[in-house]
Design a protein around this motif. Structure first.
Motif, PDB file in Angstrom:
ATOM      1  N   ILE A 124       0.892  -1.164   0.000  1.00 16.73           N
ATOM      2  CA  ILE A 124       0.000   0.000   0.000  1.00 16.73           C
ATOM      3  C   ILE A 124       0.918   1.198   0.000  1.00 16.73           C
TER       4      ILE A 124
ATOM      5  N   GLU B 277      -9.276   2.387  -3.769  1.00 11.83           N
ATOM      6  CA  GLU B 277      -9.792   1.476  -4.782  1.00 11.83           C
ATOM      7  C   GLU B 277     -10.187   0.142  -4.200  1.00 11.83           C
ATOM      8  N   PHE B 278      -9.563  -0.240  -3.081  1.00 16.13           N
ATOM      9  CA  PHE B 278      -9.925  -1.530  -2.527  1.00 16.13           C
ATOM     10  C   PHE B 278     -11.226  -1.489  -1.762  1.00 16.13           C
TER      11      PHE B 278
ATOM     12  N   TYR C 113      -4.566   3.494  -3.164  1.00 15.09           N
ATOM     13  CA  TYR C 113      -4.725   2.045  -3.204  1.00 15.09           C
ATOM     14  C   TYR C 113      -5.880   1.627  -2.302  1.00 15.09           C
TER      15      TYR C 113
END
Lengths: 544, 406, 369
Positions: free
Chosen positions: A248, A256-257, A253
């Motif tokens: 990460i 988006e997760f 990041y």
């Protein structure tokens, strides 16, 4: 003294989801990936100092910044050793509070139960006892100094984290003319400092996660107990716990997760560099996610209208703030629709144009080789190229780009008869309108939708544009952000929450929190707060 | 996700197949005026087409040597076929949405082809019903060829002329296509169309003729054509048209001249009438008796000019002027009305009025309305108030004479 | 399915269901029949429609929140009719969607996009409908509410802008036609008003199904006002004789708006707004057909295959079923009969049987999505 200690369960938190954290923790210790094998990491420490040191050196591959200071005894037969990674400790702290006492003791008193002595007397705030190699390595990698003593299969880790960090500066995006000018930095500690200074309530809860197997990134989830919807917090927590990746490197990041729907152009999570924006979000019932290594914090759950609110709205007066807000919404519409409307009207619905305008446009189009749609697409793409180039350009060459852009591509293209002047105006105005949108992720969405609309408008005229708008509306209205409809309070229409959407009403009128989040604790002002007016003041002070 | 891909694929497909309705601006032939004539059984349609580069150049800078318009005609058995025949000679599609004016030739009005024309306008989506309609003696094409001073686009200029005329002089009404259709489908089935003609000498159709300070001929509005059941029946002069307009309640503002006292033939004062409104009340008198129409006109006005020696400070003088003007208006109205009675054409809406107020009797009268109309007795009552006198109270002539005396 | 509609949203949906196509067809039909008394016909028709709406609303209010229409029919006293009713209504909704799509495309083709092949227009419209139906009724309802809120000021604006060419004398003399003609002229609008029967389908989606009665009546009232005002506008401007031959008089009207010298011929703008309402109606009917099929046949799979299949069917059916494009007898006479049968006769028969047989039996198993 560094406030730290995210790794072991002894850390204070709201006490939930230990499961989740353990899983993240396990994954960060690396289950079977890379040269550090779990067998090695799960091994217990040995009694022999020499063996321990050799193991550590082997695990870290004899890293150049691993510093080992052996203490006491003769060469090759030390009593104790201090290990640390030079790059991430504060050498001052190590020297003064770890090495100095240890040296004094080994000369004098480090006898008997060495562990107990160190534990009771080392003048360091955070001291952890460890007995596994894996934990030792983890603490070492996080800037702790490890104290190994010969003959004991346990060790200490003392918090001495330091190293160079960027200082608090002005935010690079989302700047305001009036308002605080601090911005987050990459260090999660600094960021927490900035936030704690703003919210001094004991209800501020901080939960921590470690995500990313190779990066071991610390991620903090903050919320105000009693204001934020527990369901939303639970949802965020669950999603954070489910992340299992290598690295990460930025809050992007994480975004988006955990975001609701991937296949949408519209952002459902806000990001900001400004601590005051995060604090305001927390107070309205959002939860904040701060990621170590990224100056951008995330705010969730979010809604469409929040992307059009800028901190400055709340620091300036309500009248100018309302005006600018309306301008922002209009700019959003302009940046989506203007090129497509222009193409649709000039190629399908020419009767709508007033005659002088029609004649002017028609004369400009004489000799232009491309159809309007192609012309528009070309110019828009050119502008996107220019914009991207402007970002990459080194600062010294920057002004040259604007000259190239304006003169060559704009003026000369018109004079050469490649494009019509009206098209240049439309494209530039659209681009400028795009910049008015305060958040970059929403303006990115607008940039992309623009192309979709242009193609529809160019092939089917107003019918195409309306179909596109219909699809867009349905899409927006059906999006959810952590359980809350994206288009609240426009659809479903909640009249009470409209006070901060199109305009910003003066503060004494905004008595309740938006229903998005703070449903069960909606009041944020005392009932006695009223909009000040002349008669009030006179009664208070004035003539008796 | 799959839906998104499908949508995208279809969109790309759409843009590749080309767009059917798309017309670029430089593929259009923008007409600003059309003229329609009828010769024997053939329709002749003429178009005044703009040349955009010249027009916008002329708007920005001085008038160039090139002409902003071009005129050509086509001929055919029906109107629409004629228009599509223009594709045989024009590289661009004719674009009628910005058409300002339709000029109807006299022949067309006499032979009753107006109904077909109106049908074309209502049936097609690209012909606008707001286009102004004018009639001319002779061929309509000559009106299109005439250039105008100040206004670059003659079609536009004609429309503005009739508009300002209706606003400031109100003698001729502004008729557009749907109003024409409305009048032709009203109870009396009579309509009016203003006339336009070229006054002066040779028509001005080339640039060097334009390059003078005075033009040899100009486009001018003339009389009012009266149509009975779609065919040209006669003409009204300007003053008579004004009278008819009073009865139609379409006078916005106009200027009338008066003599200094009753009966004086030379006119020495001018009064601007603003805010005129008319009310008509029919009084039916029985079977064989003519109908009486009570006309009630209220108007206000300002004094614009006077050369009389009367003292304007005295209220009596004002009353006198008011009475005089009331008489003038009555006279004008009566003249106009009698002229329409001669033509047996009810263009003032009396038929509709009777239908509305006395529907049962109307059914009986419907059949021979033109006869009954020509026997109507008009009773006018005018109530005029002179509101303002302007900035001076005495006329200049009076001031000079007073100066002489003292 | 979770219920989520509020009363206001339901009202908006009712308005969206009736008004787009009614606005196209009713003025011409009624004015063609009774000229200047069209507004009287409309008002009478609206009054009759109130009664119908109230009855339908009462029937629909029996619904339980969260239980789809065929399902609660199935659990009530008329369960033997429930599959038949469900399928008939599904077929009806599908056919209305198809007819309306055809009307819609014809109108666009006539007024705006003349040479674009209608099959393309229909295809694009069907894609939008499929997307809307996939997302369910909540987004459609929310957008309907917003569109309804926006259309009020717009309507007012158009009336104001036309004020100077209106002449109210043109509707005199009142009641020029015989009373039986006026009454007959109200039958066609009643057919269109009866589309309020969609509340049967909407009630289970509402948060409080009992409110559906007032939604239905309010919806009909709003549409009635809209239609009456439109007809009056057309009469005031064009007069009773001219409107009888005009196909789409309300759009001719907005084409006449002129502000100053630069805003003219702006009917494309009003028309674009109308297109939005038409899309909403079409998506509602399409969704209705799919929803009824799903719940009547108790289909075990997700919605997507059904959507694609119905979408393709709709597209091809609309594209090839009509050799002519014209509004003839079909839309005035036949269509009225169809509307009245399915919207009034069928629900009233169901309602009568339902109440006669004793209402809802205590249901076994309760509601599930």
């Amino acid at each position: 003294m560094r406030w730290f200690g995210q790794l072991l369960p002894f850390f204070r938190s709201s006490g939930r989801s230990q499961q989740g954290r353990r899983k993240a923790q396990h994954s960060s210790s690396g289950a079977g990936q890379g040269p550090a094998r779990s067998a090695d990491l799960n091994a217990a420490l040995s009694r022999s100092l020499k063996k321990n040191l050799a193991d550590v050196r082997r695990l870290l591959g004899d890293s150049a910044d691993l510093t080992v200071r052996e203490i006491g005894g003769s060469e090759g037969d030390s009593v104790a050793a201090v290990l640390y990674l030079e790059s991430i400790v504060d050498s001052e702290l190590v020297n003064r509070y770890v090495m100095t006492p240890l040296m004094e003791w080994t000369v004098g008193k480090l006898t008997g139960d060495r562990i107990a002595h160190v534990r009771e007397n080392l003048p360091v705030g955070r001291l952890q006892e460890l007995n596994k190699m894996g934990d030792l390595v983890t603490y070492l990698l996080n800037g702790y100094s490890i104290i190994l003593t010969d003959g004991v299969a346990a060790t200490f880790a003392a918090a001495t984290t330091g190293g160079e960090r960027r200082s608090v500066e002005e935010p690079s995006s989302q700047t305001v003319t009036r308002g605080p000018k601090e911005s987050f930095t990459e260090s999660i500690l600094t960021n927490m400092t900035l936030l704690r200074r703003r919210i001094k309530s004991p209800d501020l809860r901080v939960e921590s996660f470690t995500i990313g197997r190779k990066t071991g990134t610390f991620v903090n989830l903050l919320y105000l107990e009693g204001i934020t919807l527990p369901a939303a917090v639970k949802e965020i927590r669950d999603r954070l716990a489910k992340i299992d990746v290598d690295s990460i490197l930025d809050s992007g990041y994480i975004e988006e997760f955990i975001q609701e729907e991937t296949w949408t152009l519209f952002p459902t999570i806000q990001n900001t560099e400004r601590p005051d924006a995060v604090a305001a979000g927390l107070l309205e019932g959002q939860a904040a996610i701060i990621v170590d290594g990224s100056p951008f914090a995330l705010l969730a759950p979010s809604s469409f209208v929040k992307f059009f609110q800028s901190s400055e709205d709340y620091y300036s007066r309500y009248d100018i703030a309302s005006f600018l807000r309306i301008i922002r919404y209009i700019s959003f519409l302009v940046s989506i629709l203007l090129p497509s409307l222009y193409i649709a009207i000039t190629t399908f619905h020419q009767e709508m144009l007033p005659t002088p305008l029609l004649i002017s446009l028609a004369s400009q189009r004489e000799g232009v080789p491309f159809p309007a749609l192609v012309e528009a697409l070309l110019m828009e793409l050119t502008f996107e190229v220019l914009r991207e180039a402007g970002v990459r350009m080194p600062r010294v060459v920057g002004p040259a780009i604007s000259i190239v852009g304006a003169l060559v591509l704009g003026q000369a293209a018109v004079q050469a008869g490649l494009v019509s002047a009206a098209m240049i105006i439309v494209v530039s105005f659209t681009a400028i309108a795009n910049f008015v949108i305060p958040t970059t992720n929403m303006s990115a969405a607008a940039r992309l939708i623009r192309f979709f609309m242009m193609i529809l408008g160019g092939t089917l005229g107003l019918f195409g544009i309306m179909s596109g708008l219909m699809v867009l509306l349905i899409h927006l209205v059906s999006l959810k952000s952590f359980g809350i409809p994206y288009m609240t309070p426009l659809a479903p229409f909640i009249w009470n929450n409209m006070k901060d959407v199109l305009v910003r009403v003066p503060w004494p009128i905004m008595k309740k929190r938006p229903m998005v989040s703070g449903q069960h604790n909606a009041t944020r002002q005392a009932d006695s707060m009223r909009v000040p007016s002349g008669s009030d003041r006179k009664r208070e002070g004035g003539d008796r | 996700m799959k839906q998104g891909v499908k949508l995208l694929a279809l969109l790309l497909l759409l843009s590749l197949t080309g767009c059917w309705d798309r017309t670029e601006l430089n593929e259009l032939s923008i007409t600003s005026a059309t003229a329609i004539d009828r010769k024997d059984d053939r329709w002749i349609v003429s178009y005044q087409v703009l040349i955009p580069s010249v027009v916008s150049g002329a708007m920005g800078m001085k008038g160039g040597a090139q002409l902003p318009i071009t005129v050509y005609s086509t001929e055919g058995p029906t109107i629409r076929e004629t228009i599509y025949q223009s594709t045989l000679e024009s590289p661009r599609t004719l674009f009628f949405s910005h058409n300002r004016v339709v000029i109807i030739g006299e022949e067309l009005a006499k032979s009753g082809g107006l109904e077909e024309l109106i049908d074309v306008y209502f049936r097609n989506s690209d012909s606008r019903e707001t286009v102004a309609v004018l009639i001319t003696k002779g061929e309509g094409r000559r009106i299109l060829e005439q250039l105008m001073q100040i206004q670059i686009i003659p079609g536009d200029g004609i429309r503005e002329t009739i508009r300002t005329e209706r606003k400031d002089f109100s003698a001729l009404p502004f008729i557009n296509m749907y109003k024409l259709a409305m009048e032709m489908t009203s109870e009396a089935k009579n309509a009016v169309i203003p006339e336009i003609y070229i006054s002066g000498g040779a028509p001005v159709t080339s640039a060097d003729q334009m390059n003078k300070t005075t033009m040899t001929s100009k486009l001018k509005l003339g009389r009012l054509a009266v149509l009975r059941e779609g065919r040209l029946a006669g003409w009204l002069e300007i003053k008579q048209a004004l009278g008819a307009n009073f009865l139609r309640n379409q006078v916005k503002s106009t200027v009338m001249s008066l003599g200094c006292g009753k009966g004086e033939s030379s006119k020495e004062s001018a009064i601007k009438i603003i805010n005129a409104s008319t009310r008509v009340k029919p009084v039916l008198q029985g079977e064989g008796e003519p109908i009486r129409m009570k006309v009630d006109i209220k108007a206000e006005g300002t004094l614009l000019e006077t050369n009389c020696k009367a003292d304007l400070d005295k209220p009596d003088t004002i009353k006198g002027i008011e009475k005089q003007l009331e008489g003038e208006i009555s006279e004008v109205v009566r003249n106009g009305f009698e002229e329409t009675q001669k033509l047996k054409a009810d263009i003032v809406g009396f038929a509709d009025l009777i239908h509305r107020k006395h529907p049962k009797q109307w059914k009986k009268m419907k059949a021979d309305w033109p006869e009954r109309y020509s026997q109507i007795q008009l009773e006018t009552k005018v109530d005029f108030t002179l509101k303002r006198l302007g900035l001076t109270s005495k006329s200049f002539k009076k001031m000079i004479e007073e100066g002489d005396d003292s | 399915m979770t219920p989520s509609l509020t009363k206001a949203q339901c009202t908006a949906l009712v308005v969206m269901v009736i008004s787009p196509t009614a606005l196209l067809i009713v003025p011409k039909t009624v004015m063609g029949y009774v000229a200047q008394d069209a507004w009287i016909s409309l008002i009478l028709s609206a009054c009759a429609a109130f009664i119908a709406a109230w009855m339908l609303g009462r029937f629909a209010a029996e619904a339980k929140s969260g239980v789809p229409f065929p399902k609660w029919l199935n659990e009530s006293s008329v369960r033997y009719l429930s599959p038949v009713a469900g399928l008939l209504l599904a077929a009806y909704y599908y056919s209305v969607a198809s007819t309306s799509l055809h009307e819609f495309t014809t109108f666009i083709s006539v007024e705006v996009l003349g040479t674009t092949p209608k099959i393309v227009l229909k295809g694009v419209a069907v894609l939008v409908l499929m997307y809307a139906a996939a997302k369910g009724i909540a987004p459609i309802a929310r957008i309907s509410f917003l569109v309804l809120a926006a259309s009020g000021p717009l309507f007012l604006l158009s009336t104001l802008l036309l004020l100077n060419i209106m002449n109210w004398h043109k509707i005199l003399p009142i009641a020029d036609h015989a009373w039986n003609r006026i009454l007959l002229g109200g039958i066609t609008p009643l057919g269109w008003f009866s589309e309020v029967a969609i509340v049967l389908l909407l009630a289970p989606h509402m948060l409080r199904p009992k409110e559906v009665t007032s939604s239905a009546v309010w919806g009909v009232a709003l549409v009635g006002i809209e239609l009456t005002v439109t007809v009056l506008q057309a009469l005031f401007v064009f007069g009773p004789n001219l409107v009888q031959s005009m196909e789409y008089s309300s759009f001719e009207l907005v084409g006449l708006i002129e502000v100053g010298n630069f805003i003219e011929r702006v009917e494309a703008f009003f028309f674009a707004f109308w297109m939005m309402t038409a899309f909403l109606k079409l998506s509602l009917f399409f969704y209705g057909a799919i929803h009824l099929l799903e719940t009547t046949l108790k289909l075990p799979f997700s919605r997507s295959p059904l959507l694609v299949a119905m979408g393709m069917l709709l597209w091809l059916d609309t594209a090839f079923s009509w050799p002519h494009d014209m509004n003839q007898d079909l839309t005035t006479n036949t269509n009225t009969v169809v509307l009245l049968v399915f919207n009034l006769a069928l629900p009233i028969a169901l309602a009568a049987l339902y109440w006669l047989a004793g209402g809802t039996k205590p249901s076994k198993g309760g509601s599930d999505a």
